[in-house]
Design an enzyme around this catalytic site. Structure first.
Site, short mmCIF file in Angstrom:
data_model
loop_
_atom_site.label_atom_id
_atom_site.label_comp_id
_atom_site.label_asym_id
_atom_site.label_seq_id
_atom_site.Cartn_x
_atom_site.Cartn_y
_atom_site.Cartn_z
N SER A 152 -47.85 42.00 22.45
CA SER A 152 -46.85 42.26 21.45
C SER A 152 -47.55 42.23 20.03
O SER A 152 -48.37 41.91 19.96
CB SER A 152 -45.76 41.26 21.49
OG SER A 152 -44.68 41.26 20.37
N TYR A 180 -42.80 32.51 22.00
CA TYR A 180 -43.17 33.91 22.45
C TYR A 180 -44.56 34.41 21.83
O TYR A 180 -45.45 34.99 22.53
CB TYR A 180 -42.05 34.91 21.61
CG TYR A 180 -42.20 36.30 21.94
CD1 TYR A 180 -41.68 36.63 23.37
CD2 TYR A 180 -42.73 37.26 21.07
CE1 TYR A 180 -41.73 38.02 23.66
CE2 TYR A 180 -42.85 38.47 21.56
CZ TYR A 180 -42.34 38.80 22.94
OH TYR A 180 -42.20 40.46 23.15
#
Length: 272
Positions: free
Chosen positions: A141, A154
């Site tokens: 990401s 995350y």
């Protein structure tokens, strides 16, 4: 790597980037073993890509279930007889600061976003090594490059995917299996808006933050899929998806500690 007549195993195929990747691969003549925890969404993707005339198998799968992951290679081989490409795309999100996130929620996210990448790689690597040219593609990401507040879990998972991928690439160097790590920026998927809220957080405040996040998700998934596949076909070790990800990646390298001071201004400009 040319994906025509290859077999790709793709997790998270039921929606978002995963579905777009399935379609783009099928259009290039790649046969598909599609996996997703949502069997209904998986069936929709499979129906869509079968129209391209490729061989498709559906595998409802919870990637956090190690026994199910370990059994997947045998099921894929029974349907396809080979595996050339493994794309670890499945992922989830979790909002809230570290002291707001329960231990079980943190562990839930790590099991899907990172542990599953390791387990899928371990399960399919022996099959990939049998091919003349093969590739593992791990989707990290933008938050595997930068670290915003409220994304402790995350970021931890996506930085882990990045580190694992980079080290694995060096270990496999000289053999038939390459490794690509992907860092998507603001792609218009449901991962942010469907993020699990932390316990005890005001619902209105959580909804406000989700709305802010949604404004930054602009790139259509099919465009992201094309960028990723172009990187795969060029054997790129890293694929950064989107101008936002490229700019912030450059800024983090330039100012690795203090880059965040500039980001509120950048975010304001992007949403105006």
């Amino acid at each position: 790597m040319q994906v025509n007549d290859c077999v790709a195993v793709l997790t998270g195929a039921g929606s978002g980037i995963g579905r777009a990747l399935a379609v783009a691969l099928a259009q290039r003549g790649c046969h598909l073993a599609l996996a997703d925890v949502n069997a209904a969404a998986l069936a929709q993707t499979a129906e869509q890509v079968r129209a391209e005339g490729v061989r498709v198998s559906e595998h409802p799968l919870d990637v956090a279930n190690r026994a199910s992951v370990a059994a997947l290679p045998q099921a894929v081989m029974a349907q396809h007889g080979q595996v050339d490409l493994l794309i670890n795309n499945a992922g989830v999100a979790l909002g809230g600061n570290f002291d707001q996130v329960k231990t079980e929620d943190f562990d839930w996210l790590m099991a899907i976003n990172f542990d599953a990448v390791v387990c899928m790689t371990r399960a399919f690597l022996p099959l990939l090594k049998q091919r003349q040219a093969a590739r593992i593609v791990n989707v990290s990401s933008l938050f595997g490059l930068i670290t915003p507040a409220g994304q402790t879990a995350y970021c931890a998972s996506k930085f882990a995917v990045r580190g694992f991928s980079n080290a694995l690439r060096l270990e496999l160097q000289g053999g038939p299996v390459g490794v690509t790590v992907v860092h998507p920026g603001g792609v218009a998927t449901a991962i942010a808006t469907s993020a699990r809220p932390p316990a005890g957080v005001d619902e209105a405040e959580h909804a406000r933050k989700l709305k802010q996040a949604e404004k930054l998700l602009r790139m259509p998934p099919p465009r992201a899929a094309e960028i990723i596949l172009n990187g795969i076909e060029r054997d790129k070790p890293r694929v950064v998806v989107g101008n936002d990800a490229r700019i912030l990646s450059w800024l983090e390298r330039l100012m690795p500690v203090n880059y965040w001071r500039l980001l509120p201004g950048i975010a304001t400009q992007k949403t105006n």
